[in-house]
Design an enzyme around this catalytic site. Structure first.
Site, PDB file in Angstrom:
ATOM      1  CG  HIS A   1     -23.168  19.219 -30.743  1.00 20.46           C
ATOM      2  ND1 HIS A   1     -23.143  17.884 -30.421  1.00 20.46           N
ATOM      3  CD2 HIS A   1     -21.914  19.669 -30.568  1.00 20.46           C
ATOM      4  CE1 HIS A   1     -21.925  17.551 -30.039  1.00 20.46           C
ATOM      5  NE2 HIS A   1     -21.150  18.617 -30.125  1.00 20.46           N
TER       6      HIS A   1
ATOM      7  CE  LYS B   1     -36.821  12.790 -27.343  1.00 17.71           C
ATOM      8  NZ  LYS B   1     -35.530  12.354 -27.856  1.00 17.71           N
ATOM      9  NE  ARG B   2     -33.561  21.322 -21.071  1.00 18.58           N
ATOM     10  CZ  ARG B   2     -32.644  22.229 -20.758  1.00 18.58           C
ATOM     11  NH1 ARG B   2     -31.406  21.872 -20.471  1.00 18.58           N
ATOM     12  NH2 ARG B   2     -32.948  23.513 -20.721  1.00 18.58           N
TER      13      ARG B   2
ATOM     14  CE  LYS C   1     -34.617  18.287 -27.582  1.00 17.99           C
ATOM     15  NZ  LYS C   1     -33.606  17.379 -28.151  1.00 17.99           N
TER      16      LYS C   1
ATOM     17  CB  THR D   1     -27.472  10.403 -27.429  1.00 15.15           C
ATOM     18  OG1 THR D   1     -27.844  11.557 -26.683  1.00 15.15           O
ATOM     19  CG2 THR D   1     -26.356  10.745 -28.383  1.00 15.15           C
TER      20      THR D   1
ATOM     21  CE  LYS E   1     -27.597   8.287 -23.546  1.00 15.41           C
ATOM     22  NZ  LYS E   1     -27.887   9.663 -23.125  1.00 15.41           N
TER      23      LYS E   1
HETATM   24  C1  26W Z   1     -25.760  28.686 -26.585  1.00 16.83           C
HETATM   25  C2  26W Z   1     -26.902  27.903 -26.073  1.00 16.83           C
HETATM   26  C3  26W Z   1     -26.828  26.477 -26.482  1.00 16.83           C
HETATM   27  C4  26W Z   1     -26.655  25.513 -25.536  1.00 16.83           C
HETATM   28  C5  26W Z   1     -26.587  24.196 -25.910  1.00 16.83           C
HETATM   29  C6  26W Z   1     -26.913  26.138 -27.817  1.00 16.83           C
HETATM   30  C7  26W Z   1     -26.837  24.841 -28.185  1.00 16.83           C
HETATM   31  C8  26W Z   1     -26.671  23.861 -27.242  1.00 16.83           C
HETATM   32  C9  26W Z   1     -26.521  22.425 -27.647  1.00 16.83           C
HETATM   33  C10 26W Z   1     -25.858  22.332 -28.999  1.00 16.83           C
HETATM   34  C11 26W Z   1     -27.799  21.709 -27.637  1.00 16.83           C
HETATM   35  C12 26W Z   1     -27.595  20.224 -27.687  1.00 16.83           C
HETATM   36  O1  26W Z   1     -27.376  19.589 -26.682  1.00 16.83           O
HETATM   37  N1  26W Z   1     -27.680  19.640 -28.878  1.00 16.83           N
HETATM   38  C13 26W Z   1     -27.819  18.209 -28.981  1.00 16.83           C
HETATM   39  O2  26W Z   1     -26.547  17.610 -29.132  1.00 16.83           O
HETATM   40  C14 26W Z   1     -26.650  16.200 -29.089  1.00 16.83           C
HETATM   41  C15 26W Z   1     -25.259  15.624 -29.125  1.00 16.83           C
HETATM   42  O3  26W Z   1     -24.684  15.811 -30.373  1.00 16.83           O
HETATM   43  C16 26W Z   1     -27.523  15.693 -30.234  1.00 16.83           C
HETATM   44  O4  26W Z   1     -27.684  14.311 -30.109  1.00 16.83           O
HETATM   45  C17 26W Z   1     -28.897  16.371 -30.203  1.00 16.83           C
HETATM   46  O5  26W Z   1     -29.644  16.012 -31.355  1.00 16.83           O
HETATM   47  C18 26W Z   1     -28.726  17.873 -30.143  1.00 16.83           C
HETATM   48  O6  26W Z   1     -29.992  18.500 -29.952  1.00 16.83           O
END
Ligand code: 26W
Length: 793
Positions: free
Chosen positions: A336, A522-523, A528, A630, A634
């Site tokens: 992701h 978004k976060r 971003k 995403t 939406k």
């Molecule tokens: C280990 C810490 C950590 C926690 C969460 C690392 C990475 C994450 C996630 C991968 C972050 C995340 O939510 N990524 C998002 O995933 C969405 C679903 O696929 C994408 O639409 C977003 O672009 C992406 O930033």
């Protein structure tokens, strides 16, 4: 039900009792289908898919359950007769925020879609006692408070003590050969944790399928209770802390022991319970891969691979080759993010002491990988791709080596994985790589969140789109129908007025529903580029200060974003946005032409309010960095026009609506990589040579912005003097020009509404129903609704 639960009648009851009574009713209403779905799966020995995810960002479930059961209107009407407003009582439900952002919400859309598409697919995760922190602004700063979402109980879950399993940590392990030649591990001094499952029914839309979301809670095993009182309390606290809090990090790796414990905890519990269930069908373990698919949502559950190996070797006594074959066929993995700071890697010492047997297995997987690849690939490539390297265990490498499928989440993202980030692996395993563009459920994000729009669409094209979202394309026939375009505008106006009421009530800010509602939700993360948005706002502010007659359409800039508590820079950006809001919102000379609304505590429920009211969807990440996004999907589905870089799924949105119906600006991913290659980006030059930009940036350090000196200075330095990692200054001019275009287009209502309509019409392909069908068909090889085959292109 009210009488049964609370010994009261409707007249005596309050919202809370009404909510719980209705929730209980709904649960018993679906109970039969839940057990018959399970029985059917068992009887037909259907292959099951299990979606392992650290996060499930569900949002409230009462209305979505009513909708999926097909009784939303009946219940609404029935309640009305009793003098009860459904909208009021749904607010009682705590919003379970068991996720950070996109990844967690995707998991929630997927389980909804799997049930709807009649895929035998279930979620497996952790029942965090506390959801993602509650965000408050104090003096413009983010403050984090605990989110105690279970305080009033949770009507949807069922605790299943009889299905609890034990997960072991620490201790010593050694192998001993048995008489029949197996190497059996012996454990000493392990710490045993009881994993108790809480099951939530996941109800399909308009069918009889009810799948399961199984979330695990960590408890002290019963036999350990015979301890002295203080050791008991200490040990209980230590164990229960495993399922207490969700790590608030998004795209940032935290190498903490508790996190590793959490990962192994739900992985081990989940796999043990899958095998137990599988064996109940009386099948031989040799055929596991024919009946079970396990999906690893990002690397967080990557320990699935050594854990399944452990169970196959140590409990089922399979030989290595055989066990490895099964494991690869069972496992698949989604990546992701390409952000290197998000890649999990655990220090060898930590993982080998916490999980000694699992570490032995990981070492053996690594050893065999290196051995097998030696004849086929260069040493450089093998060193770069092996699992254990530089004193760490690399979880992405483990996930790739142990899975038969690796997918990215948008076309561009998958291409970047193949060509750049995972290029070595792509050369080694080309056929494992594939793309699965993300999706969203139209049930929550349109049918529930935007009822007026749902009605209008039904009036125009009927309701086939509710099941087959690509049918929205029929709306295109109305692109030149003024009446429809006006109706669309009216609905947007109603939604905006509705949201404006909320803003007035919650934030005491008055906003004009006739202004452009420009939304970035978004976060908070540097990549971003919320900062790019803010610099543009500052430019408009300066323009208006210089010439109050500057001709712009009034705008409301809406932000919603949480920052990871440890991410100082992101928190500084929050403070800066809030300070600029203070400045602009209270400056009478701006004459209400600009407003900034930074919504506190953004999450699923707030998204449901904001998205239907949005005119502009800000998707302005630095090209190559946003894997998919995403909220872009939406917002488009709700008729917002996208203002975007060519990043993530924005590229596919453009392909659907055509360049005339999306506003694209900024560097492309190729250009970004080119800059990296020649090191030729010097942000300071942009500051020096662009007077408009210089004037805007100076506001960060010249006292224009109240009460944000430190933040202004730090952010100024990051952009001007420390290299501007995400090319904000480089894209500034193009962004300003794109925003001007938006302003102009918006002032031509028919043109604008036509764009909105074409966006809605083009959003069909982004239903998560299609996404999960593709996973089911291409990766998991599981069954799905018979008539859904034609939905796969
Ligand atoms: C280990 C810490 C950590 C926690 C969460 C690392 C990475 C994450 C996630 C991968 C972050 C995340 O939510 N990524 C998002 O995933 C969405 C679903 O696929 C994408 O639409 C977003 O672009 C992406 O930033």
């Amino acid at each position: 039900m009210l009488t049964e639960l609370y010994s009261m009648d409707v007249a005596q009851s309050e919202d809370t009792e009404q909510y719980f009574a209705l929730g209980n009713l709904v649960r018993s209403y679906c109970a039969k289908n839940w057990s018959s779905t399970n029985r059917l799966y068992m009887k037909k020995e259907k292959k099951q898919a299990y979606y392992f995810s650290m996060e499930f960002l569900l949002g409230r479930m009462l209305k979505s359950n009513l909708l999926n059961l097909g009784i939303l209107e009946t219940v609404r009407g029935g309640l009305k007769e009793l003098g009860i407003d459904l909208e009021k009582i749904v607010q009682i439900e705590a919003d379970p925020g068991l996720g950070n952002g996109g990844l967690g919400r995707l998991a929630a859309c997927f389980i909804d879609s799997m049930a709807t598409c009649e895929i035998p697919g279930h979620g497996n995760g952790i029942r965090f006692k506390y959801g993602l922190f509650k965000q408050k602004f104090v003096n413009g700063y983010q403050v984090e408070l605990p989110e105690n979402w279970l305080q009033n109980g949770n009507v949807w879950e069922t605790r299943r003590m009889n299905m609890a399993v034990t997960v072991s940590f620490y201790g010593k392990v050694w192998l001993e050969e048995t008489v029949n030649g197996y190497m059996l591990p012996h454990y000493e001094n392990t710490e045993r944790v009881l994993a108790v499952p809480y099951d939530t029914p996941i109800i399909g839309y308009g069918n009889n399928t009810v799948n399961t979301l199984r979330l695990w809670s960590a408890e002290l095993p019963a036999q350990d209770e015979a301890m002295d009182y203080w050791s008991y309390i200490q040990r209980r606290n230590r164990i229960e802390s495993i399922s207490e809090v969700l790590y608030p990090d998004d795209s940032n790796y935290e190498g903490r022991l508790l996190r590793l414990k959490q990962e192994y905890f739900f992985v081990s519990a989940g796999i043990q319970s899958i095998i137990r269930h599988y064996k109940k069908m009386g099948l031989s373990i040799n055929h596991l891969a024919e009946k079970v698919a396990i999906h690893i949502n990002d690397t967080h559950p990557a320990l699935c691979i050594p854990e399944l190996m452990r169970l196959l070797l140590d409990e089922e006594h399979l030989d290595w080759e055989h066990a490895w074959n099964i494991t690869i066929n069972v496992m698949s993995y989604t990546n992701h993010t390409i952000m290197s700071e998000a890649l999990e890697k655990w220090p060898i010492d930590m993982i080998s002491s916490l999980l000694p047997r699992v570490y032995q297995i990981i070492s053996e997987i690594d050893r065999r990988y290196v051995e097998k690849m030696a004849a086929l690939h260069s040493t450089g490539k093998i060193e770069r791709t092996r699992i254990i390297e530089g004193g760490h265990v690399k979880m992405a490498h483990l996930a790739i080596i142990g899975s038969h499928s690796i997918n990215g989440v948008a076309k561009l993202h998958t291409a970047i994985l193949k060509e750049k980030v995972l290029h070595d692996f792509f050369l080694i395993y080309p056929s494992r790589f594939n793309n699965k563009t993300n999706g969203i459920t139209q049930r929550r994000w349109l049918m529930l969140a935007n009822e007026p729009l749902r009605e209008l669409i039904n009036e125009k094209i009927g309701n086939d789109w509710e099941k087959t979202l690509t049918e929205l394309k029929m709306l295109k026939a109305f692109r030149n129908d003024e009446e429809t375009l006006k109706e669309l505008a009216e609905i947007k106006r109603i939604n905006k007025a509705h949201f404006a009421e909320y803003v007035l009530d919650a934030l005491k800010i008055e906003v004009d529903p006739d202004a452009i509602f420009d939304v970035q939700i978004k976060r908070l993360h540097a990549y971003k580029r919320q900062l790019l948005n803010l610099l543009h706002i500052l430019k408009l502010y300066l323009d208006l200060k210089e010439d109050p007659k500057t001709d712009i359409h009034p705008r409301v800039f809406i932000f919603g974003a949480k920052a990871a508590p440890s991410y100082t820079y992101a928190k500084e950006i929050i403070k800066l946005i809030n300070s600029v809001a203070e400045l602009i919102n209270h400056d009478a000379s701006i004459n209400n032409k600009l407003k900034i609304v930074f919504i506190e505590n953004y999450g699923v429920s707030l998204a449901e309010k904001i998205i239907p009211a949005a005119d502009v969807s800000e998707q302005i990440s630095l090209a190559s960095k946003e894997a998919s996004g995403t909220s872009n999907m939406k917002l488009m589905l709700n008729g917002a026009v996208t203002l975007a870089t060519l990043d993530g799924a924005n590229v596919e949105i453009r392909d659907r609506v055509g360049s005339e119906n999306i506003i694209i600006f900024g560097l492309t991913d190729k250009e970004v990589y080119q800059y990296y290659q020649d090191g030729s980006y010097h942000s300071h030059d942009y500051y020096e040579n662009n007077p408009v930009l210089q004037r805007v940036l100076n506001t960060l350090i010249d006292g224009t912005i109240p009460d944000a000196e430190t933040e202004g200075r730090d952010i100024f330095n990051s952009l001007v003097n420390y290299g501007d990692e995400y090319f904000v200054l480089r894209d500034f001019d193009e962004y300003v020009a794109a925003q001007k275009k938006i302003d102009k287009l918006y002032r031509d209502p028919l043109t604008w509404q036509r764009m909105a309509l074409i966006n809605i019409a083009g959003a069909g392909v982004f239903s998560s129903d299609y996404t999960v069908l593709q996973y089911a068909n291409d990766i998991w090889d599981v069954a799905y609704r018979p008539d859904a085959g034609e939905l796969l292109n």
